[in-house]
Design an enzyme around this catalytic site. Sequence first.
Site, short mmCIF file in Angstrom:
data_model
loop_
_atom_site.label_atom_id
_atom_site.label_comp_id
_atom_site.label_asym_id
_atom_site.label_seq_id
_atom_site.Cartn_x
_atom_site.Cartn_y
_atom_site.Cartn_z
CD GLU A 174 -3.19 -1.06 0.39
OE1 GLU A 174 -3.75 0.03 0.41
OE2 GLU A 174 -3.62 -2.04 -0.27
CG HIS A 250 -3.40 2.57 4.62
ND1 HIS A 250 -4.24 3.35 3.85
CD2 HIS A 250 -3.13 1.47 3.87
CE1 HIS A 250 -4.49 2.76 2.70
NE2 HIS A 250 -3.83 1.60 2.69
CB CYS A 368 -4.73 9.81 2.78
SG CYS A 368 -5.10 8.97 4.29
#
Length: 444
Positions: A174, A250, A368
Amino acid sequence: MAHHEVNFDGLIGPTHNYSGLSFGNVASLSNASAVASPRQAAKQGLAKMWTLRGLGLRQGVIPPQERPDIGTLRRLGFGGSDAAVLEAAARQAPTLLAACSSASSMWVANAATISPSPDSGDGRVHLTPANLTNKLHRAIEPELTGRVLRAIFPGDERFAHHQHLPSHDSLGDEGAANHTRLCADYGAPGVEVFVYGRTVSDTSAPKPTRFPARQTLEASQAVARLHGLAPERTVFVQQNPAVIDAGVFHNDVIAVGNLDILFFHQEAFLAPDAALEEIQAKLGDTALRAIQVPTAAVPVADAVASYLFNTQLIVGPAGATLVAPEECRETPSVGAYLSSLVDSGGPIKALHYIDVRQSMRNGGGPACLRLRVVLSDDELAAANQRCLLSEPLYRQLEAWIDRHYRDRLSFDDLRDPQLLTESRTALDELTTLLNLGPVYPFQR
Ligand code: SUG
């Protein structure tokens, strides 16, 4: 030669919508089928970039991906004209249409992992797009991400572009959302910390039971190998499976670091003491400034709801600043904690609140939306200059959003062939604005 932190933010695309696509991401699920405003979203993202530039950072722009992704829908068996593809997908497989229409490429912390030249074996900047295998709507991003990164960081003299890892669950990657670099200063070799959710090769290792662990140790190790990182300056840390089950999909939802500062929640890591010890040992003479937020002050649920750790931690001569989403101020435990933090005499001296609510409703906070790239003066000069935010570009992008973006978008709008036309027209213009060349499939 001076090195700088440059934040490249994802421009939010014209199909921004809420489709509840991310199992394990609390905000995405709870806002499924809410009505979105792509125009407001893109403007909030752009305003954040401008704010960060105003705070003294160098700021870059990463374009959105082409959505709806007609190419993928065709691969899935929908045929005829583009309009027929959209209509058939909407009727027969609405979840596939939603996956192929997400503007999720805005969250560029998941676009790639990047190791700066002082850390890599060959003195180049290394970039590996993330394969994002865990979610279909994200697994269709890496190929174009690679192409876009090459258009922003051209030439292989200074930049080493790797292909994304093979797209298999055991190598789920990721990107930078699970990667932090700690160092004395940006130009000095750093310690790269990779945080993973599960280990494939050790079936007895703890793992979450409710929500998926998107990043594997094996993927993180492969990226470190590709980037030529020295084992004596690389650390692999397992995330606490219990927080993944609480919605921390995450690591950047529970920890953030920059230079010698690591800001993290008490429950972030499976074995926090061992992790901190190893990081400190590998940092050598540089003393890690660890700020651990206790559960008693901020429960994990409040950290997830407010995105306290998805703040951007920026460090200037006067100390560190946290650029936090408005939701932090509005969450009582977090607001109180942050006020006491800046009064505590520690390294974080200031707070700056920003509104990125459109993105937050899909589980994407300030951190993000940005991909951090540490670049030397030379590397920065070699990058595509048109992708660096200047006042003229800021104004042009504002006008571009006004020209092309809808104010409201819901799932039912995704089948509208006019949305595809609008989106392609916007992206076509954007490639000229950012001098990217024909990166999009519809331009080839
Ligand atoms: O992958 N949300 C994104 C949020 C990514 C946040 N990134 C970082 N933490 N770095 C995701 O879960 C939701 C899309 C939807 O439901 O419509 C989404 O993809």
